[in-house]
Design a protein around this motif. Sequence first.
Motif, PDB file in Angstrom:
ATOM      1  N   GLU A  13       0.621  -1.195  -0.039  1.00 37.81           N
ATOM      2  CA  GLU A  13       0.012   0.274  -0.009  1.00 37.81           C
ATOM      3  C   GLU A  13       0.374   1.250   0.252  1.00 37.81           C
ATOM      4  OE1 GLU A  13       0.364  -1.430   4.198  1.00 37.81           O
ATOM      5  OE2 GLU A  13      -0.125  -2.515   2.095  1.00 37.81           O
ATOM      6  N   GLU A  15       2.866   2.524  -2.034  1.00 38.35           N
ATOM      7  CA  GLU A  15       3.712   2.543  -3.243  1.00 38.35           C
ATOM      8  C   GLU A  15       3.456   3.355  -3.511  1.00 38.35           C
ATOM      9  OE1 GLU A  15       3.229   0.367  -8.258  1.00 38.35           O
ATOM     10  OE2 GLU A  15       2.843  -0.189  -6.452  1.00 38.35           O
ATOM     11  N   LYS A  16       4.195   4.450  -4.422  1.00 37.00           N
ATOM     12  CA  LYS A  16       4.009   5.923  -4.682  1.00 37.00           C
ATOM     13  C   LYS A  16       4.226   5.510  -6.680  1.00 37.00           C
ATOM     14  CE  LYS A  16       5.820   8.161  -1.048  1.00 37.00           C
ATOM     15  NZ  LYS A  16       6.382   9.179  -0.425  1.00 37.00           N
ATOM     16  N   SER A  22      -1.372   8.942 -10.326  1.00 35.75           N
ATOM     17  CA  SER A  22      -2.079   8.742  -8.715  1.00 35.75           C
ATOM     18  C   SER A  22      -3.528   9.566  -9.296  1.00 35.75           C
ATOM     19  CB  SER A  22      -1.622   9.381  -7.666  1.00 35.75           C
ATOM     20  OG  SER A  22      -0.479   8.818  -8.005  1.00 35.75           O
ATOM     21  N   SER A 320      -1.721   0.900  -4.072  1.00 33.45           N
ATOM     22  CA  SER A 320      -1.367   2.552  -3.186  1.00 33.45           C
ATOM     23  C   SER A 320      -2.182   3.318  -2.381  1.00 33.45           C
ATOM     24  CB  SER A 320      -0.636   3.455  -4.737  1.00 33.45           C
ATOM     25  OG  SER A 320      -0.210   4.091  -3.852  1.00 33.45           O
TER      26      SER A 320
END
Length: 510
Positions: A13, A15-16, A22, A320
């Motif tokens: 979770e 992860e960028k 996004s 993420s």
Amino acid sequence: MSRKAAVRAARPEDEKLPIGRSFTYGLQHVLTMYGGIIAVPLIIGQAAGLDDGDIAVLIASALFIGGAATVLQSWGVRFFGSQLPLVQGVSFAGVATMLAILSGGGGIPAVIGAVLVAGAFGLVVAPFFAQIIRFFPPVVTGVVITTIGLTLMPVAAGWAMGGQGSPDFGSVSNIGLAFLTFVIVLVLSKVGVASISRLSILLAIVIGTLIAAVLGMTDFSGVGDGAVVAVPEIFAFGAPTFEIAAIISMIIVVLVTMTETTADILAVGEIIGTDVDSKRIADGLRADMLSSTVAPVFNSFTQTAFAQNVGLVAITGIKSRFVVAAGGVIMLVLGLLPVLGRVVAAIPTPVLGGAGVVLFGTVAAAGIRTLAKVDYEGNMNLVIVASSLAFGMIPIVAPTFYDGFPDWFTTIFHSGISSAAVMAVLLNLLFNHFRAGTPTNPSVVAARGVRYISPTVLDALEDGDTVRNGKLVDSTGAEIPVAGKNGTQGEGSQVRREAAPRKGRRGGRR
């Protein structure tokens, strides 16, 4: 890097993704839950007799608070936020109770006062409530996750038919548009390009909306009506009032929403493959209840995690939490810019229904996958699963089933999710924790595991071979050595013959 930091960095979770991706994936989350988050203020506003302008205030407030709650839940700060990809929004669980408060003559101020006190109560008890994690093994979480998906299917069906109150509700054109959107989701999911496949829901909604516009099934003419920018006003409907009966009823609602949020936290943890302990649940519930306490100040209601977005995480594979936080920022903007909210509101409900069928079905499938990990041999786990699922389905297949019961009972068990969760936890306690009276050999309805015998074992057996007192013996009563005992390794449970093979092999094996 410390060991604790290394473990934290490895969480899926965390992860960028690039900012553009996004926010694109975050928009997909917003579109998925938009119909749900505006439904409650619409229902409450109409029941309270508010005009369109005041209802718009409720909707903008719901988006604003939902966005802030989502950022808090997914991004997280010390003691607040599970740091999981969970979208927050106004809970449906309190609709019946709020309608009852309105019918009692208290108006919106009484609803706001009850939500305010109940949210504060939930904030205090959240850490204690989180300790129930040990009572949520896979046999319980699997039931709850499956029930979440099944409970949401009527929502998807209602959207596909055009949404309650639509003049052409259930028309062939509405259902046809929903089915077309459903097919588009499947086709885009089949595309070999990962970015397209992961955006299949968002792209299908956009394509479905464009098709609806061409067919004259949507109307964007009202987008320009009303204010472009609006900041939610504190206690816009007057100072809150506090009625004891309303507060008690809303506290029950808060306990239900805490149960549902706990289930969603466990569900998303299972789906993305990360550890969820009592601390994360407590932090998540505190964020949930802090949002529910602040929400009435800005003219909104109790907050909870949205189960439909758990399905979106499952189907896209985007784990993420920062993507969901980006979605929260979008919701905040929509709450401050009603004009953008009106654009999103113009998306045809059948389009959302077509996408919802895939999303909600995915949640149920994730629950079934969890249930597949449960050991059903020599215990009563099958009875727990069967009874809990059936209990959870009662409010879905017969919505009026509990209408004759007291209001507090109806508030809890009118939700299929809470019904299944309560029954699964209680039965798990009864059969797997309090073992007194539980039979050693379970009832006929308990499952027995499937037994397998390898071809190697079959080839080694001869006429007259049998099992006596746990030992394999031949027709003379002599014990047959079994490979694997005394440190000898063999294939499966391979029988090892010390003497030369005899004739008549396998004729009398059992």
